[in-house]
Design an enzyme around this catalytic site. Structure first.
Site, short mmCIF file in Angstrom:
data_model
loop_
_atom_site.label_atom_id
_atom_site.label_comp_id
_atom_site.label_asym_id
_atom_site.label_seq_id
_atom_site.Cartn_x
_atom_site.Cartn_y
_atom_site.Cartn_z
N ASN A 16 99.83 -17.17 -120.57
CA ASN A 16 99.48 -16.58 -121.86
C ASN A 16 100.74 -16.41 -122.71
OD1 ASN A 16 97.84 -15.62 -123.85
ND2 ASN A 16 97.15 -13.81 -122.75
N HIS A 22 93.94 -5.26 -124.48
CA HIS A 22 92.87 -5.98 -123.80
C HIS A 22 91.53 -5.27 -123.90
CE1 HIS A 22 95.96 -8.55 -121.89
NE2 HIS A 22 94.94 -9.39 -121.74
#
Length: 462
Positions: free
Chosen positions: A315, A346
């Site tokens: 990521n 998140h």
């Protein structure tokens, strides 16, 4: 680890793909995501060929990129997409009403692109160049974006569904047709015998990345069902297997969960490349590279010999965002604060917080071992090889142990898993941090140097 793009919301969009969803046994939201990205891939080729900067104006490119992006968002998320649009417009209002020195603070709750742009506008207009790092100076935005530029940057069809996050100046250069030339001008082409700048084609990079997505999709459809994550917390499995067997199966299950991320991120990268965005420059052999927006390096992930190397190649664009908006700006404890921000970004699932808090311990322990012992193994190739093999083995197991709660999400299975593992990685990390000396981080040294430099410069002027 970050959540697979395109699946954070339960879709209320198109049901035309429902029969395909039932046939494959895949949730409808994920089928819609794949269909949308494949359509975006085709649209990206059309965008590069027929709406190139030489054929149409930047305004036309901005408008088309934005309209396609809005349609894709509605297709995938239905009425939930209103949430995205409201946040985007509210943030634009804040950006134009709030005072420039404070423009970045109220926008921290919004998404990566908004916070990225907010800090870059703050750096470009609200701070002095001498107070910025070299990278902050390079990315600083000195003029507030127009509404069209802003909407195009945030909602363009290449990245509205799955990202990745890119820098505002890079995106505007791409729309205006300066993106490739900016990278090529860094190379002296006349010395290489070229009369003019070449025109790099992304076709090869797109085909290569599509091959990776195809293989990843096949692995996802087979491995995920063969090795379900729920099995590692099954009571019968825990009671009837040894610790080493449970540890080995944990590694297999976590490996089986990776292909969906490889698929989603590589496809998103291919979409951007197909539109002509993502050119990163030329290497010493004259090869063109299209990895400016790449979100992962699979080889470096699977061969990582430290927690740091693993994170840097997983990521990638989110890691870069966290570094720019948090790590480089944190006054203290940058590692811990960055992991906490990542957890908050998140979402609300407890598993995210278990993963990122554990990640703090793993990162600090890995850094302590590397700083205190690695130099002893660099004197010969055999010793270096032994060090690499051992650290690879430990790193891969540590990552699996750390990210398991991210996949399971809930508290109960997470605690059950860690109890079956005797919390061994937590205990070892804490012991290492208590026993091994901690060296000052480069981040702290640079921060102290930056604090001294402006004063020194001012004294010289006076």
């Amino acid at each position: 680890m970050a959540e697979a793009p395109g699946v954070p919301y339960r879709t209320t969009g198109s049901t035309l793909l429902h029969p395909l969803s039932q046939l494959l046994g895949i949730p409808l939201d994920q089928v819609n995501f794949v269909a949308c990205q494949l359509f975006a891939l085709l649209a990206a080729f059309w965008f590069r060929i027929y709406l190139s900067p030489s054929n149409v104006s930047s305004v036309v490119r901005h408008v088309c990129a934005t309209l396609f992006g809005i349609y894709f968002a509605v297709f995938c998320f239905g009425w939930y997409s209103i949430h995205i649009f409201v946040l985007v417009m509210m943030s634009y209002g804040i950006m134009n009403i709030a005072s420039i020195p404070n423009i970045h603070s109220p926008l921290m709750i919004i998404t990566q692109k908004i916070t990225t742009l907010a800090f870059q506008v703050h750096d470009g207009i609200g701070r002095q160049p001498e107070d910025l790092t070299a990278e902050q100076n390079r990315l600083a935005v000195k003029i507030r974006p127009s509404l069209l530029e802003y909407l195009s940057y945030l909602l363009n069809f290449m990245s509205v569904i799955a990202g990745p996050c890119s820098n505002y100046k890079d995106y505007i250069a791409f729309i205006e047709g300066r993106h490739m030339h900016m990278k090529l001008l860094e190379v002296n082409w006349k010395q290489k015998g070229y009369d003019r700048l070449p025109d790099p084609s992304p076709t090869g990079a797109v085909i290569y990345k599509l091959c990776i997505t195809f293989v990843s999709l096949l692995l996802f459809l087979t491995l995920t069902k063969t090795y379900p994550v729920t099995y590692i917390v099954d009571s019968q499995f825990i009671n009837n297997t040894s610790f080493l067997s449970r540890l080995g199966y944990l590694y297999i299950v976590m490996q089986a969960s990776k292909p969906k991320y490889y698929f989603a991120w590589t496809l998103a990268d291919a979409v951007n490349n197909a539109a002509g965005y993502g050119f990163s420059g030329v290497d010493e052999q004259g090869n063109f590279h299209w990895d400016l927006l790449s979100n992962l390096n699979i080889w470096n992930i699977e061969t990582a010999t430290s927690f740091k190397i693993y994170i840097e190649n997983w990521n990638i664009q989110t890691a870069a965002w966290l570094k720019r908006v948090c790590y480089d700006r944190a006054p203290w404890y940058p590692t811990a604060l960055t992991f906490i921000l990542s957890a908050l970004w998140h979402g609300v699932y407890p598993g995210y917080y278990f993963t990122f808090v554990t990640g703090i311990l793993m990162t600090l322990a890995s850094r302590a071992i590397r700083n205190n012992y690695r130099h002893y193994f660099l004197s010969s190739k055999p010793l270096k090889m032994i060090y690499d093999i051992v650290t690879w083995f430990v790193t891969q197991l540590a990552v699996c142990y750390t990210v398991a709660p991210f996949v399971m999400l809930a508290i109960e299975p997470t605690i059950k898993l860690y109890k079956s593992m005797y919390f061994h990685m937590h205990i070892l990390s804490l012991l290492l941090l208590l026993v091994l000396p901690i060296k000052p981080q480069d981040h702290i040294m640079r921060q102290l140097q930056n604090q001294v430099t402006p004063s020194s410069a001012k004294d010289k002027k006076e």
